[in-house]
Write a protein that holds these residues in place. Sequence first.
Motif, short mmCIF file in Angstrom:
data_model
loop_
_atom_site.label_atom_id
_atom_site.label_comp_id
_atom_site.label_asym_id
_atom_site.label_seq_id
_atom_site.Cartn_x
_atom_site.Cartn_y
_atom_site.Cartn_z
N ASN A 150 0.88 -1.16 0.00
CA ASN A 150 0.00 0.00 0.00
C ASN A 150 0.92 1.22 0.00
O ASN A 150 1.50 1.56 1.03
N PRO A 151 1.09 1.90 -1.16
CA PRO A 151 2.07 2.98 -1.24
C PRO A 151 1.71 4.21 -0.41
O PRO A 151 2.57 5.04 -0.13
N SER A 152 0.44 4.34 -0.01
CA SER A 152 0.08 5.51 0.79
C SER A 152 0.01 5.20 2.29
O SER A 152 -0.40 6.04 3.07
N ALA A 153 0.46 4.01 2.67
CA ALA A 153 0.44 3.65 4.09
C ALA A 153 1.42 4.50 4.87
O ALA A 153 2.54 4.74 4.44
N ARG A 154 0.99 4.96 6.01
CA ARG A 154 1.88 5.74 6.89
C ARG A 154 2.84 4.85 7.66
O ARG A 154 3.83 5.31 8.18
N SER A 155 2.51 3.56 7.73
CA SER A 155 3.34 2.62 8.49
C SER A 155 4.46 2.02 7.65
O SER A 155 5.15 1.12 8.12
N LEU A 156 4.66 2.51 6.42
CA LEU A 156 5.75 1.99 5.59
C LEU A 156 7.08 2.12 6.33
O LEU A 156 7.35 3.15 6.94
N PRO A 157 7.91 1.09 6.26
CA PRO A 157 9.23 1.20 6.90
C PRO A 157 10.11 2.17 6.12
O PRO A 157 9.88 2.42 4.93
N SER A 158 11.12 2.70 6.77
CA SER A 158 12.01 3.66 6.10
C SER A 158 12.79 2.98 4.98
O SER A 158 13.12 3.61 3.99
N ASP A 159 13.10 1.70 5.12
CA ASP A 159 13.78 0.95 4.07
C ASP A 159 12.84 -0.18 3.62
O ASP A 159 12.76 -1.22 4.27
N LEU A 160 12.13 0.07 2.53
CA LEU A 160 11.13 -0.90 2.07
C LEU A 160 11.74 -2.25 1.71
O LEU A 160 11.12 -3.28 1.95
#
Length: 190
Positions: free
Chosen positions: A61-71
């Motif tokens: 989900n590219p708009s997730a706020r929980s994305l890690p700093s290093d995908l």
Amino acid sequence: MKRRELVEKLNAADRSGVWAFTPCSFGSLFGKDDPRYIKLMMKRLADQGVLTRAARGTYVNPSARSLPSDLRRGLIRFLRPREISYVSLETKLSEAGAISQVATALTCMTTGSSGTFETPWGIVEFTHTGRGIDLGADVYRGDDGTLEATIRCAARDLRRVGRNVDLIDEDTLADAIAEEQSHESQGVHA
């Protein structure tokens, strides 16, 4: 399913820290169990830009706020979900300064099969290991939750797979191992 309902479910998953999906996890999010329908739905959502295809069977989900700093590091557990996988080899030794080149791929050891994944965020490469993994001694959990080899273990892994060993600067490696051991004796991983 209406787009608004879809966005609400993705936002709820994001609030729970879920930012990537396999067909199984995506199906359970929406209460669907037909694998063909789920895969088709995920592909359509990727075509519409709602999801981003990271690799076969894994979407973000590219708009997730929980994305890690290093995908790429975050994706490791989704790319080899039922295996132990940890950052090692050229990546770990490059970060420690023990090899002169910057690793372009995120190199990992895994109890699963070897393979390379080209993701939108860069390449993730897995190399199979059949040896036992000593969590705590050889491998530790980094601040981001990713398993990482100690510098000593990464050097041993690289020598074991027999590639790029000529890139190792033995003096810098010895210094990096000594510094890491000093941090470990203080209860901190470098």
